[in-house]
Design a protein around this motif. Structure first.
Motif, PDB file in Angstrom:
ATOM      1  N   ARG A  64       1.740 -10.294  -0.852  1.00  0.00           N
ATOM      2  CA  ARG A  64       0.327 -10.007  -1.125  1.00  0.00           C
ATOM      3  C   ARG A  64      -0.570 -10.524  -0.002  1.00  0.00           C
ATOM      4  O   ARG A  64      -1.598  -9.939   0.301  1.00  0.00           O
TER       5      ARG A  64
ATOM      6  N   HIS B 258       1.306  -8.507   3.799  1.00  0.00           N
ATOM      7  CA  HIS B 258       1.679  -7.096   3.909  1.00  0.00           C
ATOM      8  C   HIS B 258       0.441  -6.246   4.145  1.00  0.00           C
ATOM      9  O   HIS B 258      -0.568  -6.412   3.471  1.00  0.00           O
ATOM     10  N   VAL B 259       0.520  -5.338   5.115  1.00  0.00           N
ATOM     11  CA  VAL B 259      -0.634  -4.501   5.424  1.00  0.00           C
ATOM     12  C   VAL B 259      -0.775  -3.342   4.443  1.00  0.00           C
ATOM     13  O   VAL B 259      -1.825  -2.728   4.370  1.00  0.00           O
ATOM     14  N   GLY B 260       0.274  -3.044   3.700  1.00  0.00           N
ATOM     15  CA  GLY B 260       0.223  -1.958   2.729  1.00  0.00           C
ATOM     16  C   GLY B 260      -0.505  -2.365   1.469  1.00  0.00           C
ATOM     17  O   GLY B 260      -0.847  -3.527   1.258  1.00  0.00           O
ATOM     18  N   LYS B 261      -0.746  -1.397   0.630  1.00  0.00           N
ATOM     19  CA  LYS B 261      -1.492  -1.611  -0.605  1.00  0.00           C
ATOM     20  C   LYS B 261      -0.512  -1.770  -1.769  1.00  0.00           C
ATOM     21  O   LYS B 261       0.328  -0.893  -2.000  1.00  0.00           O
ATOM     22  N   GLU B 262      -0.650  -2.889  -2.488  1.00  0.00           N
ATOM     23  CA  GLU B 262       0.199  -3.104  -3.659  1.00  0.00           C
ATOM     24  C   GLU B 262      -0.092  -2.017  -4.692  1.00  0.00           C
ATOM     25  O   GLU B 262      -1.235  -1.671  -4.939  1.00  0.00           O
ATOM     26  N   GLY B 263       0.941  -1.478  -5.268  1.00  0.00           N
ATOM     27  CA  GLY B 263       0.795  -0.388  -6.229  1.00  0.00           C
ATOM     28  C   GLY B 263       0.904   0.977  -5.578  1.00  0.00           C
ATOM     29  O   GLY B 263       1.080   1.979  -6.252  1.00  0.00           O
ATOM     30  N   TYR B 264       0.785   1.015  -4.259  1.00  0.00           N
ATOM     31  CA  TYR B 264       0.940   2.274  -3.529  1.00  0.00           C
ATOM     32  C   TYR B 264       2.116   2.178  -2.564  1.00  0.00           C
ATOM     33  O   TYR B 264       3.045   2.956  -2.631  1.00  0.00           O
ATOM     34  N   ASP B 265       2.066   1.218  -1.654  1.00  0.00           N
ATOM     35  CA  ASP B 265       3.150   1.023  -0.698  1.00  0.00           C
ATOM     36  C   ASP B 265       4.304   0.234  -1.302  1.00  0.00           C
ATOM     37  O   ASP B 265       5.443   0.412  -0.927  1.00  0.00           O
ATOM     38  N   TRP B 266       3.975  -0.670  -2.198  1.00  0.00           N
ATOM     39  CA  TRP B 266       5.001  -1.476  -2.853  1.00  0.00           C
ATOM     40  C   TRP B 266       4.494  -1.924  -4.213  1.00  0.00           C
ATOM     41  O   TRP B 266       3.299  -1.965  -4.460  1.00  0.00           O
ATOM     42  N   LYS B 267       5.431  -2.193  -5.103  1.00  0.00           N
ATOM     43  CA  LYS B 267       5.092  -2.631  -6.453  1.00  0.00           C
ATOM     44  C   LYS B 267       5.986  -3.803  -6.837  1.00  0.00           C
ATOM     45  O   LYS B 267       7.127  -3.877  -6.428  1.00  0.00           O
TER      46      LYS B 267
END
Length: 71
Positions: free
Chosen positions: A21, A24-33
């Motif tokens: 959290r 990570h540059v990605g969005k939680e719930g979209y890139d990873w969960k």
């Protein structure tokens, strides 16, 4: 009967998830969960398989198809 994971306790995932959290540059719930599935031990269940298939389609199949259409 409620199962639990006796091999890897869910509390040991907390530091990993908190670090993801934060960095990570990605969005939680979209890139990873991250989610816990109640009653599941240290094995795969249908919900995990479905989630993996959805992720694979989103990031490997769909993305590659979109890239190929640009060529």
């Amino acid at each position: 009967m409620k199962k639990k994971d006796d091999l890897v306790k869910s509390k040991f995932n907390d530091p990993l998830v908190q670090n993801l959290r934060r960095v990570h540059v990605g969005k939680e719930g979209y890139d990873w969960k991250f989610y816990l599935i109640p009653g599941v031990g240290h094995e795969w269940c249908p919900q995990m398989v479905e989630s993996s298939v959805e992720w694979t389609y989103q990031w490997m199949v769909k993305k590659n198809t979109e890239e190929a259409s640009k060529l």
